[in-house]
Design an enzyme around this catalytic site. Structure first.
Site, mmCIF file in Angstrom:
data_model
loop_
_atom_site.group_PDB
_atom_site.id
_atom_site.type_symbol
_atom_site.label_atom_id
_atom_site.label_comp_id
_atom_site.label_asym_id
_atom_site.label_seq_id
_atom_site.Cartn_x
_atom_site.Cartn_y
_atom_site.Cartn_z
ATOM 1 N N ASP A 110 0.832 -1.209 0.000
ATOM 2 C CA ASP A 110 0.000 0.000 0.000
ATOM 3 C C ASP A 110 0.865 1.258 0.000
ATOM 4 O O ASP A 110 0.695 2.146 -0.843
ATOM 5 C CB ASP A 110 -0.915 0.028 1.236
ATOM 6 C CG ASP A 110 -1.977 -1.042 1.220
ATOM 7 O OD1 ASP A 110 -3.107 -0.759 0.813
ATOM 8 O OD2 ASP A 110 -1.667 -2.182 1.625
ATOM 9 N N THR A 169 -7.149 -5.067 0.321
ATOM 10 C CA THR A 169 -5.930 -5.464 1.023
ATOM 11 C C THR A 169 -6.060 -6.857 1.628
ATOM 12 O O THR A 169 -5.093 -7.625 1.647
ATOM 13 C CB THR A 169 -5.588 -4.440 2.129
ATOM 14 O OG1 THR A 169 -5.415 -3.151 1.537
ATOM 15 C CG2 THR A 169 -4.302 -4.812 2.842
#
Length: 375
Positions: A52, A148
């Site tokens: 990320d 995620t």
């Protein structure tokens, strides 16, 4: 609109997302094979990984390099937890990943830095993505790793990059590193519940992209084995499905019940005559499946207290629309990306469809089902 409007921006965006996909593939392989400490929990208890932060830093730096440091970027991550003393080891890993990716920029037709970035430069690149968007001006909108949870499980996830100009989404790019590029690949993947840690080169992974009012969308396979990106030569047009009979339609919804009310969606599906089991998929890959014609419907009904963010939808919505589909809220109203980081005024949920006939039937089914909703 002229044919070449935003062509420079689209060119850069596609190449940058290809870079980000390459970065994520490497991080995910290591994550799955070593179970290394590359995952953190944010203040809202959602997950954030090395990927990320690394993608956000890379995309931020590359967009600024190619388009100017003045650009406005709206993105999901900040440096709050990454800057803490206890995160020094993960910051070091982020810096290494970012520099490894930037060193390969020429492979994607872009220019990287002359020398490696320092930790402070990486943190600055992440922090630069602090715009709040809005109706005025041009804003890039990034979700560095959408889905995620899917990413850490070796499942589906996406890198989503969009450009908003004057409150309208003008460019949408979705990188889907684990999306099987063969026809019906996602359905087979879902049925077999595969972990794609050893995915065959050329068969899995793509970037889908479009430009506002082009009425076209494209899919390009990811490049592997140190090959050079040849864009747009290897891209092919994609189009939504022509199925309009609900009984034959495939519908997608989020995997996690916390992200969408599965029971309400099941009621809508029953009312409209859907017969197939839902295809539960992580991330904006659901939008990609509709744009590509592998599914016909995506329904999302978050709780009334949840506010949808623009980075979770902008790129995917435009992709579906330009591929011939329809996306609105559950009341049939267009999504408004001009109000900042949230999709304000959203009516109950989000409905994406491959065509107007299915969409009208679904909106009617939502109204018919609403009285029994617990939302």
């Amino acid at each position: 609109m002229e044919d070449d409007e935003f062509s420079t921006e689209l060119n850069v965006a596609v190449r940058v997302v290809h870079m980000a996909c390459s970065l994520c593939e490497k991080v995910q392989r290591q994550l799955i094979s070593t179970n290394s400490d590359q995952v953190r929990s944010k203040d809202d208890h959602s997950l954030v990984t090395v990927a990320d932060w690394s993608v956000q830093a890379t995309v931020s730096w590359m967009l600024s390099k190619a388009l100017g440091s003045h650009i406005s970027i709206v993105a999901e991550e900040d440096t709050k937890s990454l800057s803490r003393p206890e995160s020094s080891s993960i910051l070091e890993r982020v810096v290494d990943v970012v520099n490894e990716c930037l060193a390969e920029a020429t492979r994607f037709g872009l220019q990287g830095p002359v020398s490696a970035l320092s930790a402070s430069q990486v943190l600055d690149a992440i922090s630069r993505c602090s715009s709040i968007g809005g109706r005025t001006g041009r804003h890039w909108v990034l979700d560095p790793v959408d889905g995620t949870l899917g990413f850490v499980r070796g499942d589906q996830y996406a890198i989503a990059l969009a450009m908003i100009d004057g409150g309208d989404v003008k460019i949408g790019v979705l990188g889907c590193p684990n999306y099987p590029v063969k026809d019906d690949g996602l359905k087979k993947y879902s049925q077999q519940n595969l972990i794609l840690s050893n995915k065959p080169s050329g068969e899995v992974g793509c970037v889908m992209y479009t430009r506002k009012d082009s009425r076209k969308a494209w899919m390009q396979p990811l490049i592997h084995c140190d090959k050079t990106l040849e864009w747009p030569n290897s891209a092919k047009l994609i189009r939504v499905s022509s199925i309009s009979n609900p009984a034959l339609a495939t519908f997608c919804e989020p995997v996690e019940k916390s992200n969408s009310d599965h029971s309400f969606a099941a009621g809508v599906a029953c009312n409209v005559g859907l017969r197939k089991k839902p295809l539960r998929v992580y991330s904006m890959v659901k939008y990609a499946a509709i744009a590509r014609g592998e599914a016909e419907i995506y329904m999302r009904f978050a709780s009334s207290s949840y506010k949808e963010k623009i980075w979770d939808h902008a790129a995917g919505v435009l992709l579906v629309q330009e591929a011939g589909g329809v996306v609105t809220d559950a009341g049939g109203h267009p999504l408004d990306f001009s109000k900042g980081i949230y999709l304000e005024g959203l009516d109950r949920g989000i409905i994406a469809c491959s065509g107007h006939q299915l969409h009208e039937k679904l909106i009617g089914a939502v109204y018919a089902s609403w009285e029994s909703s617990n939302l």
